[in-house]
Design an enzyme around this catalytic site. Structure first.
Site, PDB file in Angstrom:
ATOM      1  N   HIS A   1      24.936   0.274  -3.681  1.00 30.11           N
ATOM      2  CA  HIS A   1      24.766   0.632  -1.884  1.00 30.11           C
ATOM      3  C   HIS A   1      25.930   0.241  -0.447  1.00 30.11           C
ATOM      4  O   HIS A   1      25.799   1.023   0.417  1.00 30.11           O
ATOM      5  CB  HIS A   1      23.293   0.590  -1.552  1.00 30.11           C
ATOM      6  CG  HIS A   1      23.273   1.316  -2.290  1.00 30.11           C
ATOM      7  ND1 HIS A   1      21.276   1.546  -2.087  1.00 30.11           N
ATOM      8  CD2 HIS A   1      22.434   2.506  -2.830  1.00 30.11           C
ATOM      9  CE1 HIS A   1      20.467   2.263  -2.499  1.00 30.11           C
ATOM     10  NE2 HIS A   1      21.188   3.099  -3.328  1.00 30.11           N
TER      11      HIS A   1
ATOM     12  N   GLU B   1      -0.244   1.542  10.662  1.00 26.37           N
ATOM     13  CA  GLU B   1      -1.150   2.762  10.709  1.00 26.37           C
ATOM     14  C   GLU B   1      -0.766   3.220   9.576  1.00 26.37           C
ATOM     15  O   GLU B   1      -1.858   3.843   9.482  1.00 26.37           O
ATOM     16  CB  GLU B   1       0.018   3.668  11.941  1.00 26.37           C
ATOM     17  CG  GLU B   1      -0.084   3.464  12.786  1.00 26.37           C
ATOM     18  CD  GLU B   1       0.282   4.077  14.052  1.00 26.37           C
ATOM     19  OE1 GLU B   1       0.895   5.270  14.417  1.00 26.37           O
ATOM     20  OE2 GLU B   1       0.637   2.998  15.158  1.00 26.37           O
TER      21      GLU B   1
ATOM     22  N   THR C   1       1.357  -1.323   0.092  1.00 23.61           N
ATOM     23  CA  THR C   1      -0.147   0.265  -0.056  1.00 23.61           C
ATOM     24  C   THR C   1       0.982   1.876   0.075  1.00 23.61           C
ATOM     25  O   THR C   1       0.835   1.853   0.246  1.00 23.61           O
ATOM     26  CB  THR C   1      -1.482   0.402   1.514  1.00 23.61           C
ATOM     27  OG1 THR C   1      -0.220   0.033   2.908  1.00 23.61           O
ATOM     28  CG2 THR C   1      -1.875  -0.982   1.354  1.00 23.61           C
ATOM     29  N   GLY C   2       1.954   0.809  -0.439  1.00 28.98           N
ATOM     30  CA  GLY C   2       2.891   2.229  -0.810  1.00 28.98           C
ATOM     31  C   GLY C   2       2.563   3.268  -1.775  1.00 28.98           C
ATOM     32  O   GLY C   2       2.195   2.587  -2.818  1.00 28.98           O
ATOM     33  N   PRO C   3       3.575   4.033  -2.147  1.00 29.52           N
ATOM     34  CA  PRO C   3       3.577   4.495  -3.275  1.00 29.52           C
ATOM     35  C   PRO C   3       3.853   3.949  -4.707  1.00 29.52           C
ATOM     36  O   PRO C   3       3.149   4.629  -5.901  1.00 29.52           O
ATOM     37  CB  PRO C   3       4.181   5.912  -3.616  1.00 29.52           C
ATOM     38  CG  PRO C   3       4.861   6.096  -2.278  1.00 29.52           C
ATOM     39  CD  PRO C   3       4.489   5.051  -0.985  1.00 29.52           C
ATOM     40  N   VAL C   4       4.494   2.988  -4.603  1.00 28.75           N
ATOM     41  CA  VAL C   4       4.394   2.494  -5.681  1.00 28.75           C
ATOM     42  C   VAL C   4       3.340   1.241  -6.102  1.00 28.75           C
ATOM     43  O   VAL C   4       3.261   1.574  -6.986  1.00 28.75           O
ATOM     44  CB  VAL C   4       5.596   0.885  -5.750  1.00 28.75           C
ATOM     45  CG1 VAL C   4       5.586  -0.091  -6.913  1.00 28.75           C
ATOM     46  CG2 VAL C   4       7.595   2.107  -5.880  1.00 28.75           C
TER      47      VAL C   4
ATOM     48  N   SER D   1      -0.946   1.902   6.896  1.00 27.30           N
ATOM     49  CA  SER D   1      -1.644   1.089   5.547  1.00 27.30           C
ATOM     50  C   SER D   1      -3.360   2.065   6.163  1.00 27.30           C
ATOM     51  O   SER D   1      -4.082   1.782   4.958  1.00 27.30           O
ATOM     52  CB  SER D   1      -2.112  -0.491   5.368  1.00 27.30           C
ATOM     53  OG  SER D   1      -2.845  -1.251   6.364  1.00 27.30           O
TER      54      SER D   1
ATOM     55  N   ARG E   1      -1.360  -5.015   4.931  1.00 27.02           N
ATOM     56  CA  ARG E   1      -1.232  -5.170   6.036  1.00 27.02           C
ATOM     57  C   ARG E   1      -1.372  -4.062   6.804  1.00 27.02           C
ATOM     58  O   ARG E   1      -2.217  -3.017   6.134  1.00 27.02           O
ATOM     59  CB  ARG E   1       1.134  -5.779   6.866  1.00 27.02           C
ATOM     60  CG  ARG E   1       1.322  -4.399   6.540  1.00 27.02           C
ATOM     61  CD  ARG E   1       2.514  -4.397   7.353  1.00 27.02           C
ATOM     62  NE  ARG E   1       3.721  -3.694   7.580  1.00 27.02           N
ATOM     63  CZ  ARG E   1       5.134  -3.727   7.677  1.00 27.02           C
ATOM     64  NH1 ARG E   1       5.240  -4.892   8.380  1.00 27.02           N
ATOM     65  NH2 ARG E   1       5.902  -2.854   7.495  1.00 27.02           N
TER      66      ARG E   1
HETATM   67  N1  LIG Z   1       9.029   4.775  -4.196  1.00 26.80           N
HETATM   68  C1  LIG Z   1      10.270   4.664  -5.063  1.00 26.80           C
HETATM   69  O1  LIG Z   1      10.021   5.936  -6.087  1.00 26.80           O
HETATM   70  C2  LIG Z   1      10.769   3.335  -5.232  1.00 26.80           C
HETATM   71  C3  LIG Z   1      12.017   3.644  -6.361  1.00 26.80           C
HETATM   72  C4  LIG Z   1      12.770   2.340  -6.429  1.00 26.80           C
HETATM   73  C5  LIG Z   1      12.396   1.305  -5.750  1.00 26.80           C
HETATM   74  N2  LIG Z   1      11.565   1.101  -4.921  1.00 26.80           N
HETATM   75  C6  LIG Z   1      11.035   0.564  -4.674  1.00 26.80           C
HETATM   76  O2  LIG Z   1      10.107  -0.266  -4.495  1.00 26.80           O
HETATM   77  C7  LIG Z   1       9.185  -0.799  -2.672  1.00 26.80           C
HETATM   78  C8  LIG Z   1       7.900  -0.191  -2.623  1.00 26.80           C
HETATM   79  O3  LIG Z   1       8.541   1.144  -2.170  1.00 26.80           O
HETATM   80  P1  LIG Z   1       7.319   2.091  -1.667  1.00 26.80           P
HETATM   81  O4  LIG Z   1       7.454   3.534  -2.556  1.00 26.80           O
HETATM   82  O5  LIG Z   1       6.176   2.110  -1.929  1.00 26.80           O
HETATM   83  O6  LIG Z   1       7.547   1.630  -0.493  1.00 26.80           O
HETATM   84  P2  LIG Z   1       6.755   2.089   0.447  1.00 26.80           P
HETATM   85  O7  LIG Z   1       5.675   3.303   1.373  1.00 26.80           O
HETATM   86  O8  LIG Z   1       7.641   1.858   1.986  1.00 26.80           O
HETATM   87  O9  LIG Z   1       5.905   0.851   0.702  1.00 26.80           O
HETATM   88  C9  LIG Z   1       6.149  -1.202   0.869  1.00 26.80           C
HETATM   89  C10 LIG Z   1       5.606  -1.583   1.148  1.00 26.80           C
HETATM   90  O10 LIG Z   1       5.799  -2.982   2.249  1.00 26.80           O
HETATM   91  C11 LIG Z   1       5.142  -2.621   3.030  1.00 26.80           C
HETATM   92  N3  LIG Z   1       5.909  -3.185   4.396  1.00 26.80           N
HETATM   93  C12 LIG Z   1       7.327  -3.262   4.635  1.00 26.80           C
HETATM   94  N4  LIG Z   1       7.268  -4.042   5.659  1.00 26.80           N
HETATM   95  C13 LIG Z   1       6.814  -5.026   5.664  1.00 26.80           C
HETATM   96  C14 LIG Z   1       6.772  -6.458   5.955  1.00 26.80           C
HETATM   97  N5  LIG Z   1       7.533  -6.977   7.074  1.00 26.80           N
HETATM   98  N6  LIG Z   1       5.369  -7.209   6.003  1.00 26.80           N
HETATM   99  C15 LIG Z   1       4.410  -7.318   5.343  1.00 26.80           C
HETATM  100  N7  LIG Z   1       4.669  -5.153   4.675  1.00 26.80           N
HETATM  101  C16 LIG Z   1       5.609  -4.919   4.833  1.00 26.80           C
HETATM  102  C17 LIG Z   1       4.194  -1.668   3.011  1.00 26.80           C
HETATM  103  O11 LIG Z   1       3.768  -1.671   4.591  1.00 26.80           O
HETATM  104  P3  LIG Z   1       3.288  -0.211   6.050  1.00 26.80           P
HETATM  105  O12 LIG Z   1       2.342   0.598   5.335  1.00 26.80           O
HETATM  106  O13 LIG Z   1       2.504  -1.137   6.576  1.00 26.80           O
HETATM  107  O14 LIG Z   1       4.464   0.043   6.439  1.00 26.80           O
HETATM  108  C18 LIG Z   1       3.992  -1.204   2.470  1.00 26.80           C
HETATM  109  O15 LIG Z   1       2.935  -1.467   2.165  1.00 26.80           O
HETATM  110  C19 LIG Z   1      10.816  -0.937  -2.032  1.00 26.80           C
HETATM  111  O16 LIG Z   1      11.153  -1.550  -1.819  1.00 26.80           O
HETATM  112  C20 LIG Z   1      11.595   0.251  -2.552  1.00 26.80           C
HETATM  113  O17 LIG Z   1      12.771   0.401  -2.376  1.00 26.80           O
HETATM  114  C21 LIG Z   1      10.644   2.645  -4.951  1.00 26.80           C
END
Ligand SMILES: NC(=O)c1ccc[n+]([C@@H]2O[C@H](COP(=O)([O-])OP(=O)(O)OC[C@H]3O[C@@H](n4cnc5c(N)ncnc54)[C@H](OP(=O)(O)O)[C@@H]3O)[C@@H](O)[C@H]2O)c1
Length: 431
Positions: free
Chosen positions: A217, A38, A12-15, A40, A35
């Site tokens: 990294h 807070e 439920t993140g930006p991606v 989500s 999941r």
């Molecule tokens: N955003 C970007 O521009 C970007 C760019 C390159 C790569 N990425 C990669 O793409 C992925 C997603 O990015 P995002 O920006 O959408 O990230 P995010 O906002 O951190 O969302 C990630 C999702 O994963 C869930 N999550 C994390 N740990 C978990 C666990 N142990 N069990 C179940 N769910 C879990 C989070 O749930 P909660 O909200 O409940 O924590 C959230 O739904 C990441 O790996 C990030 O590194 C993103």
């Protein structure tokens, strides 16, 4: 054509939101599951108020094709509550959450997936997911992407129904456990419509290895300068991509980076994949520099050059990108300060616990998995060992310094043995 069928997005993140908007053009139902947390809860509340409509906006007109809105009719709070018939699972969660998410899905839901797509995997993630599914008696196609296509964040800064995509990659890679399958071809076509070339590779692991952060990294984050900036109490700001003393980049850090590339390439070769020309990858898939800074002939010959020449060229690459060399200079001749990306220190998360920022938290998981793969394949990796020792030392010290203050699991030294066991089995059964 309906190659992907009903699509369930996990995360439920930006991606997740940008992916929903991207995939909404396909026929079939669209659902989302997260999941219970807070963050989500805030996300699902926002979707309730828009009747499930999510929106993606873009920062630059050149990415206009990524903008749009769509309605996500089926929303599941908690993976255990997912019901219905879903053909494609799109995992947008971080790679270390793949197993926890899959575990919570009901077995009949898991059995229904024809394919599982990993948007942001790490080396070994495809093998992990394949093995977990196999152990549950199913055999879905597994598609690994090299990395997420964009740079996307919450439009309002906090979880909601709108995201802002500030950048998009010109090219990413993907590989499927079923070769150039119809689903993969459809995904390539979807990416083409938004201007991102999806290069198809023979194996999922080859796509997983085409993620620049795996190569840069560990050296950029697991060194003395960055670790102090991440873990020390109230450190002065330092910058990930700046030369010492403003940041961690020194000739010795570059030596480590190049050595780690060599170790990773050997692991990839042992897995049956093809290594990457690091410099070419940095310049052609990342940020280019002027030919006056790096001679294209040296880029082409990079893999054959002596180590000291390789290190020199990588140092020149970082030095040439301290400013954006293609930006318009100001009247006094200054170019855009491209390298001013601050190193984020530890912070208190939404639950009030001390937490480690995504970089280097995600890099710890990825690098431990790479180390475990190296051990399994009997590939020596002294540089990776050294980097992880430095990280774990800093982590342990920081945990001690926090005393009895609440802190997340990210402050513990971990072996990720369960994930690694499954990855080993997955590699074994694919061979
Ligand atoms: N955003 C970007 O521009 C970007 C760019 C390159 C790569 N990425 C990669 O793409 C992925 C997603 O990015 P995002 O920006 O959408 O990230 P995010 O906002 O951190 O969302 C990630 C999702 O994963 C869930 N999550 C994390 N740990 C978990 C666990 N142990 N069990 C179940 N769910 C879990 C989070 O749930 P909660 O909200 O409940 O924590 C959230 O739904 C990441 O790996 C990030 O590194 C993103």
């Amino acid at each position: 054509m309906d190659e992907l069928g009903n699509i369930l997005i996990a995360g439920t993140g930006p991606v997740a939101v940008q992916s929903a908007v991207l995939l909404a053009s396909l026929p079939g139902a669209l659902g989302i599951a997260g999941r219970e947390s807070e963050r989500s809860a805030a996300f699902f509340a926002a979707l309730d108020s828009t009747a499930g409509t999510v929106r993606a906006e873009v920062q630059n007109a050149s990415h206009a094709a990524l903008a749009g809105r769509c309605r996500i009719e089926q929303r599941f709070r908690g993976y255990g509550s997912v019901a219905g018939s879903w053909d494609t699972l799109i995992l947008t969660v971080t790679a270390d959450a793949y197993l926890p998410v899959l575990r919570q899905l009901a077995s009949e839901v898991l059995a229904g997936f024809q394919r599982i797509v990993l948007l942001s995997p790490t080396l070994g993630s495809g093998a992990l997911v394949r093995e977990y599914a196999r152990a549950q008696g199913t055999d879905p196609e597994v598609i690994s992407f090299s990395s997420y296509l964009g740079d996307t964040r919450w439009a309002q800064g906090t979880p909601g129904a709108s995201v802002l995509t500030a950048g998009a990659k010109a090219r990413i890679y993907a590989g499927s456990s079923r070769g150039e399958s119809p689903a993969l071809q459809r995904l390539r076509a979807v990416h083409e419509t938004v201007g991102t070339e999806l290069n198809i590779l023979p194996l999922p692991v080859e796509a997983e290895a085409r993620n620049l952060s795996l190569y840069v990294h560990p050296a950029l984050f697991m060194n003395e300068v960055t670790l102090r900036a991440v873990f020390a109490a109230a450190p002065p700001t330092q910058y990930v991509y700046k030369l010492y003393p403003e940041g961690p980049i020194t000739p010795s850090m570059i030596h480590t980076l190049v050595q780690q590339w060599r170790e990773l390439s050997a692991i990839l070769t042992a897995l049956g994949g093809k290594g990457v020309n690091l410099l070419s990858f940095m310049l052609h898939d990342g940020y280019p520099v002027h030919p006056q800074s790096i001679d294209p002939a040296h880029v082409a010959a990079f893999e054959q050059l002596p180590a000291i020449h390789q290190e020199y060229l990588i140092y020149v690459r970082y030095a040439s990108l301290l400013v954006d060399p293609f930006s318009e200079p100001s009247a006094d001749g200054r170019y855009f300060d491209f390298s001013a990306i601050p190193i984020r220190p530890i912070f208190r998360n939404d639950s009030g616990h001390w937490d480690v920022p995504r970089m280097p938290k995600e890099d710890y998981y990825r690098t431990k998995i790479i180390q475990g793969l190296a051990r399994h394949l009997a590939v020596p990796c002294p540089t990776i060992d050294h980097l992880l020792d430095a990280y774990e030392g800093a982590l342990t010290q920081a945990a001690q310094a926090l005393g009895d203050q609440p802190r997340s699991a990210a402050f513990s030294v971990q072996d990720f043995a369960e994930d690694l066991g499954m990855i080993r089995a997955g590699i074994g059964s694919a061979a």
